[in-house]
Design a protein around this motif. Structure first.
Motif, PDB file in Angstrom:
ATOM      1  N   ASN A  66       0.840  -1.204   0.000  1.00 51.10           N
ATOM      2  CA  ASN A  66       0.000   0.000   0.000  1.00 51.10           C
ATOM      3  C   ASN A  66       0.871   1.247   0.000  1.00 51.10           C
ATOM      4  N   ILE A  67       0.223   2.360  -0.301  1.00 51.07           N
ATOM      5  CA  ILE A  67       0.891   3.651  -0.258  1.00 51.07           C
ATOM      6  C   ILE A  67      -0.129   4.681   0.206  1.00 51.07           C
ATOM      7  N   SER A  68       0.333   5.694   0.915  1.00 53.37           N
ATOM      8  CA  SER A  68      -0.583   6.683   1.476  1.00 53.37           C
ATOM      9  C   SER A  68      -0.695   7.908   0.576  1.00 53.37           C
ATOM     10  N   SER A  69      -1.756   8.669   0.798  1.00 51.08           N
ATOM     11  CA  SER A  69      -1.948   9.926   0.082  1.00 51.08           C
ATOM     12  C   SER A  69      -0.801  10.891   0.379  1.00 51.08           C
ATOM     13  N   LYS A  70      -0.361  10.875   1.622  1.00 53.82           N
ATOM     14  CA  LYS A  70       0.743  11.746   2.026  1.00 53.82           C
ATOM     15  C   LYS A  70       2.013  11.411   1.253  1.00 53.82           C
ATOM     16  N   ASP A  71       2.271  10.119   1.066  1.00 53.00           N
ATOM     17  CA  ASP A  71       3.466   9.698   0.323  1.00 53.00           C
ATOM     18  C   ASP A  71       3.414  10.178  -1.121  1.00 53.00           C
ATOM     19  N   ILE A  72       2.253   9.999  -1.736  1.00 51.84           N
ATOM     20  CA  ILE A  72       2.118  10.401  -3.136  1.00 51.84           C
ATOM     21  C   ILE A  72       2.334  11.899  -3.293  1.00 51.84           C
ATOM     22  N   LYS A  73       1.776  12.665  -2.377  1.00 53.83           N
ATOM     23  CA  LYS A  73       1.901  14.125  -2.470  1.00 53.83           C
ATOM     24  C   LYS A  73       3.312  14.616  -2.135  1.00 53.83           C
ATOM     25  N   SER A  74       4.137  13.720  -1.553  1.00 54.48           N
ATOM     26  CA  SER A  74       5.514  14.113  -1.231  1.00 54.48           C
ATOM     27  C   SER A  74       6.449  14.003  -2.436  1.00 54.48           C
ATOM     28  N   LEU A  75       5.968  13.377  -3.525  1.00 49.56           N
ATOM     29  CA  LEU A  75       6.807  13.193  -4.706  1.00 49.56           C
ATOM     30  C   LEU A  75       7.064  14.537  -5.399  1.00 49.56           C
ATOM     31  N   LYS A  76       8.167  14.601  -6.143  1.00 47.81           N
ATOM     32  CA  LYS A  76       8.585  15.851  -6.774  1.00 47.81           C
ATOM     33  C   LYS A  76       8.324  15.834  -8.283  1.00 47.81           C
ATOM     34  N   ILE A  77       8.077  17.015  -8.810  1.00 46.86           N
ATOM     35  CA  ILE A  77       7.854  17.191 -10.243  1.00 46.86           C
ATOM     36  C   ILE A  77       8.548  18.459 -10.697  1.00 46.86           C
ATOM     37  N   LYS A  78       9.173  18.422 -11.889  1.00 41.44           N
ATOM     38  CA  LYS A  78       9.811  19.608 -12.458  1.00 41.44           C
ATOM     39  C   LYS A  78       8.819  20.305 -13.377  1.00 41.44           C
ATOM     40  N   LEU A  79       8.582  21.593 -13.139  1.00 42.37           N
ATOM     41  CA  LEU A  79       7.572  22.337 -13.875  1.00 42.37           C
ATOM     42  C   LEU A  79       8.196  23.442 -14.730  1.00 42.37           C
ATOM     43  N   PRO A  80       8.047  23.347 -16.042  1.00 42.04           N
ATOM     44  CA  PRO A  80       8.370  24.490 -16.897  1.00 42.04           C
ATOM     45  C   PRO A  80       7.207  25.483 -16.846  1.00 42.04           C
ATOM     46  N   SER A  81       7.271  26.523 -17.633  1.00 46.77           N
ATOM     47  CA  SER A  81       6.158  27.481 -17.693  1.00 46.77           C
ATOM     48  C   SER A  81       4.927  26.788 -18.280  1.00 46.77           C
ATOM     49  N   LEU A  82       3.746  27.363 -18.019  1.00 51.28           N
ATOM     50  CA  LEU A  82       2.502  26.767 -18.532  1.00 51.28           C
ATOM     51  C   LEU A  82       2.503  26.618 -20.059  1.00 51.28           C
ATOM     52  N   PRO A  83       2.957  27.624 -20.816  1.00 50.55           N
ATOM     53  CA  PRO A  83       2.983  27.447 -22.278  1.00 50.55           C
ATOM     54  C   PRO A  83       3.869  26.271 -22.706  1.00 50.55           C
ATOM     55  N   GLU A  84       5.018  26.101 -22.034  1.00 49.57           N
ATOM     56  CA  GLU A  84       5.896  24.983 -22.388  1.00 49.57           C
ATOM     57  C   GLU A  84       5.271  23.655 -21.955  1.00 49.57           C
ATOM     58  N   GLN A  85       4.598  23.654 -20.806  1.00 48.60           N
ATOM     59  CA  GLN A  85       3.881  22.445 -20.377  1.00 48.60           C
ATOM     60  C   GLN A  85       2.854  22.023 -21.431  1.00 48.60           C
ATOM     61  N   ARG A  86       2.102  23.011 -21.901  1.00 48.08           N
ATOM     62  CA  ARG A  86       1.060  22.704 -22.903  1.00 48.08           C
ATOM     63  C   ARG A  86       1.676  22.147 -24.181  1.00 48.08           C
ATOM     64  N   LYS A  87       2.822  22.680 -24.591  1.00 50.00           N
ATOM     65  CA  LYS A  87       3.491  22.216 -25.803  1.00 50.00           C
ATOM     66  C   LYS A  87       3.981  20.774 -25.621  1.00 50.00           C
ATOM     67  N   ILE A  88       4.586  20.497 -24.472  1.00 46.89           N
ATOM     68  CA  ILE A  88       5.068  19.135 -24.181  1.00 46.89           C
ATOM     69  C   ILE A  88       3.903  18.152 -24.157  1.00 46.89           C
ATOM     70  N   ALA A  89       2.832  18.534 -23.455  1.00 49.77           N
ATOM     71  CA  ALA A  89       1.655  17.655 -23.351  1.00 49.77           C
ATOM     72  C   ALA A  89       1.031  17.405 -24.716  1.00 49.77           C
ATOM     73  N   GLU A  90       1.027  18.425 -25.552  1.00 49.56           N
ATOM     74  CA  GLU A  90       0.437  18.292 -26.887  1.00 49.56           C
ATOM     75  C   GLU A  90       1.198  17.260 -27.718  1.00 49.56           C
ATOM     76  N   VAL A  91       2.530  17.336 -27.690  1.00 49.02           N
ATOM     77  CA  VAL A  91       3.353  16.396 -28.468  1.00 49.02           C
ATOM     78  C   VAL A  91       3.193  14.973 -27.940  1.00 49.02           C
ATOM     79  N   LEU A  92       3.215  14.806 -26.630  1.00 46.16           N
ATOM     80  CA  LEU A  92       3.086  13.471 -26.046  1.00 46.16           C
ATOM     81  C   LEU A  92       1.671  12.912 -26.237  1.00 46.16           C
ATOM     82  N   SER A  93       0.684  13.792 -26.232  1.00 46.60           N
ATOM     83  CA  SER A  93      -0.695  13.346 -26.462  1.00 46.60           C
ATOM     84  C   SER A  93      -0.881  12.844 -27.893  1.00 46.60           C
TER      85      SER A  93
END
Length: 392
Positions: free
Chosen positions: A329-356
């Motif tokens: 099992n894993i807890s909600s707290k554990d999941i929320k402790s994970l890290k993510i690298k965030l570019p700007s929103l426009p770059e996020q949208r571009k990355i998501a668009e290509v991967l989608s």
């Protein structure tokens, strides 16, 4: 049954050879000039390769031979294309000269015969298919030339399925490499040069838990309940088998899910697996299933979050936090402790668009593969029963 077809029992046209049981201490993990490859269930499952010395000739199998799994969860599974000495969990079947070996293979893999073998093996903890039950299977024999033509047609479909499967795997690997480069910032799109910010998921998402439904209140129809068993692999194709249902909840807004919601299994054998809910109708969230909800849309694009959660950047971090045991099992707290690298929103949208777009190509290939499998299944039903005849 066509007039020129025979209706017999398998025992009248096959010879069965039993496999060989070799003690663990007498097996080897490396090949040598006097060793023979040992065909075992773990090998079929892709777990390990083993070798043995001096097996009996009756337990040797060539690539064209047919093996039947006679015990365990894979009972009735048909194996071809392997060479070596086979374990006692298999038996080898050799049809008589008036039976085309490929036609016989397709007969054994047909849905009807697979169903019957599973039925004969029983529902005990370790199902077992004995020789007597196997011998009792009914077998329809067309003339040899018609057998060969039927096998040729079905082989064509198998070749198409294999080609489509290889194409799908290549596309999935290509997307995996693309994710690694785009989600790490190793490859950037022109026009973007801002620094990426690393944050914990707790800053951008809320993980909604499910409702503790009582099993005695489940219904055969109503609103479906999504359980951890419905999340079997990291895919936007959620498992929709064995759905259970419930009446309207008075506080349903707290546990309601809709199409494109991102879910994670938080306990059991599928702990850490994620899926996207892909039905049009609403459903309820069961306990131990988490729903990702964005709380800071100014920081993260939802499609970018989905791509991150399906990536190795998420799964590797998650694996290090899993609580092992009889019931992982894993807890909600554990999941929320994970890290993510965030570019700007426009770059996020571009990355998501290509991967989608890559996802769309993969889903198209999956749909085409499933269509080929269904076509082959329908062909087997018609050709192996004589419902549709072929010209020879």
């Amino acid at each position: 049954i066509p007039e020129d077809w025979e209706d017999i029992k398998i025992k009248d046209i096959v010879k069965v050879s039993q496999g060989l049981q070799i003690a663990i201490d007498d097996r080897f993990t490396t090949p040598a000039h006097n060793r023979v490859f040992y065909i075992t269930i773990p090998f079929i499952e892709g777990k390990k390769e083993e070798y043995i010395e001096n097996p009996k000739s009756s337990t040797l199998c060539k690539k064209d031979d047919i093996l039947v799994v006679r015990t365990g969860s894979g009972v009735g599974k048909i194996i071809r294309g392997v060479e070596g000495a086979f374990h006692n969990n298999f038996f080898k079947v050799k049809p008589s000269d008036n039976i085309n070996i490929d036609f016989f293979y397709y007969f054994l893999t047909s849905p009807r015969v697979q169903f019957l073998m599973a039925k004969y093996a029983g529902n005990s903890a370790i199902p077992d298919l004995n020789h007597g039950d196997f011998y009792s299977l009914d077998f329809l024999i067309p003339p040899l030339k018609e057998q060969e033509k039927i096998a040729e047609i079905l082989t064509t479909w198998d070749e198409a399925i294999t080609k489509q499967t290889e194409l799908l795997r290549a596309k999935e690997l290509q997307k995996k490499g693309l994710m690694q480069k785009l989600l790490s910032g190793e490859v950037r799109f022109s026009g973007f040069s801002d620094e990426w910010e690393e944050v914990r998921l707790s800053k951008i998402i809320k993980l909604q838990g499910g409702y503790a439904f009582k099993s005695e209140e489940f219904k055969k129809k109503g609103i479906p309940i999504i359980r951890i068993s419905n999340i079997s692999n990291n895919s936007n194709y959620m498992e929709m088998n064995d759905l259970i249902y419930y009446d309207e909840l008075s506080n349903e807004s707290n546990f309601l899910i809709k199409k494109n919601d991102l879910l994670i299994a938080m306990s059991g054998a599928t702990t850490g697996k994620v899926s996207i809910y892909n039905l049009e109708k609403k459903a309820y969230l069961n306990q131990r299933v988490g729903l990702f909800k964005v709380i800071k849309p100014t920081l993260i694009n939802y499609s970018f979050l989905i791509q991150f959660v399906f990536s190795n950047f998420f799964s590797v971090q998650l694996k290090s936090l899993l609580v092992a045991g009889a019931q992982p099992n894993i807890s909600s707290k554990d999941i929320k402790s994970l890290k993510i690298k965030l570019p700007s929103l426009p770059e996020q949208r571009k990355i998501a668009e290509v991967l989608s777009l890559a996802d769309d190509e993969i889903n198209l290939l999956k749909n085409e593969l499933e269509e080929l499998k269904q076509q082959k299944k329908a062909l087997m039903q018609k050709l192996l029963t004589g419902q549709v005849r072929v010209k020879v």
